[in-house]
Design a protein around this motif. Structure first.
Motif, short mmCIF file in Angstrom:
data_model
loop_
_atom_site.label_atom_id
_atom_site.label_comp_id
_atom_site.label_asym_id
_atom_site.label_seq_id
_atom_site.Cartn_x
_atom_site.Cartn_y
_atom_site.Cartn_z
N ALA A 36 3.31 6.75 -27.00
CA ALA A 36 2.18 6.86 -25.28
C ALA A 36 1.10 7.36 -24.91
CB ALA A 36 3.60 7.76 -24.31
N TYR A 96 -4.65 0.60 -21.59
CA TYR A 96 -3.90 0.83 -20.19
C TYR A 96 -4.53 -0.36 -19.47
CZ TYR A 96 -9.07 2.08 -19.59
OH TYR A 96 -10.14 1.75 -19.37
N ILE A 101 -1.76 -3.21 -20.32
CA ILE A 101 0.12 -2.88 -19.59
C ILE A 101 0.15 -2.80 -18.55
CG2 ILE A 101 0.77 -2.20 -21.69
CD1 ILE A 101 0.24 0.98 -20.65
N LEU A 114 1.28 0.68 -13.29
CA LEU A 114 2.65 1.14 -12.61
C LEU A 114 3.22 0.62 -14.12
CD1 LEU A 114 5.34 1.45 -11.50
CD2 LEU A 114 6.06 -1.35 -12.21
N TYR A 115 3.05 0.72 -15.50
CA TYR A 115 4.03 1.86 -16.78
C TYR A 115 2.57 2.54 -17.64
CZ TYR A 115 6.20 -2.82 -17.07
OH TYR A 115 7.55 -3.65 -16.60
N THR A 116 1.22 1.73 -16.88
CA THR A 116 0.35 3.51 -17.61
C THR A 116 1.14 4.57 -16.72
OG1 THR A 116 -0.99 1.81 -17.46
CG2 THR A 116 -2.32 4.43 -17.28
N LEU A 149 4.20 5.36 -15.52
CA LEU A 149 5.61 5.83 -15.51
C LEU A 149 5.41 6.57 -17.01
CD1 LEU A 149 7.07 2.28 -14.41
CD2 LEU A 149 7.34 4.76 -13.74
N LEU A 150 4.14 5.54 -18.04
CA LEU A 150 4.14 6.49 -19.62
C LEU A 150 3.97 7.50 -19.73
CD1 LEU A 150 2.89 3.62 -21.28
CD2 LEU A 150 5.60 4.96 -21.70
#
Length: 258
Positions: free
Chosen positions: A53, A61, A64, A67-69, A71-72
């Motif tokens: 991750a 980054y 993706i 948001l996913y950045t 969350l990760l």
């Protein structure tokens, strides 16, 4: 030179990540003793997912999205916290084992020292009794010698009755001397036994100190505890926290740098 540095960074990143993961997983297994094989696989997957991750966030980054950045990133932070718990569990357990061994040996030594104190008290009492009895023998011998001289004088004067009384006194003195000498022999044997026991206890203490692995492992910690005037537990707590702060974050940073 740059390639060599890159490879060094790679080696350090993999080494630190692997060692930190190993320590963390072992620590988590100590904390969750009943986790078994599934727990082992679960903890390993968390460590691997953290590194993957971290690499994904750094590399992709933009693709993706934020948001996913986020969350990760949250997942990485939580996994780092879990890793820290594992490291703390591993190091604190190792410390407790060494500390427990040290305390056990110290208690044994303390018990033996208490026995030595009692034996030394008995030794002193017996030594005093031996001195008193030897003084008594010397006094009896001195008086007997005087009576023997007197006896010769009495026979020379033909005072037979008085001479026989002196002879009886001399015989009684001999009996007293024999009795005291028997007591002295008994006391001397007891004193020898006590000295042997004291020597055995001293050797046992030396052996315990030489085999006290817990004390050897914690010598530096004991020194820091004395210098800082704090308990060993307190010193170890802060030392472990420093290792946690530098351990996992450094591994993650090395992966990002690579």
């Amino acid at each position: 030179m740059k390639k060599i540095l890159i490879y060094l960074v790679l080696i350090m990143a993999v080494s630190m990540a692997g060692i930190v993961a190993y320590v963390s997983v072992n620590g988590l297994l100590k904390v969750f003793a009943g986790a078994g094989t599934l727990g082992l696989l679960f903890f390993i997957s968390i460590e691997i997912a953290k590194i993957v991750a971290t690499s994904a966030i750094h590399t992709y980054y933009k693709k993706i999205g934020i948001l996913y950045t986020l969350l990760l990133s949250l997942g990485v932070l939580i996994s780092m916290l879990i890793t820290s718990v594992g490291i703390y569990g591993f190091l604190s357990t190792s410390y407790k084992e060494s500390y427990s061994n040290m305390i056990t040996v110290d208690n044994k030594i303390g018990l033996i020292e208490s026995k030595k104190v009692l034996l030394n008290e008995d030794k002193e009492t017996i030594s005093n009794n031996i001195t008193l009895k030897r003084d008594r023998v010397n006094k009896i011998l001195e008086v007997r010698k005087q009576q023997e001289v007197r006896l010769d004088s009495l026979y020379a004067k033909n005072w037979i009755t008085t001479a026989r009384k002196v002879e009886k006194y001399i015989e009684k003195s001999n009996d007293d001397i024999n009795k005291v000498e028997l007591d002295l022999e008994t006391l001397t044997n007891k004193l020898e036994t006590i000295n042997n026991e004291l020597n055995d206890y001293s050797l046992e203490i030396i052996e315990l100190k030489n085999n006290n692995e817990g004390s050897d492992e914690l010598n530096s910690l004991k020194y820091l505890s004395e210098v800082t005037n704090t308990s060993m537990d307190e010193v170890m707590k802060w030392f472990i926290l420093l290792l946690i702060v530098i351990g996992d974050p450094m591994a993650v940073l090395m992966v990002i740098v690579f």
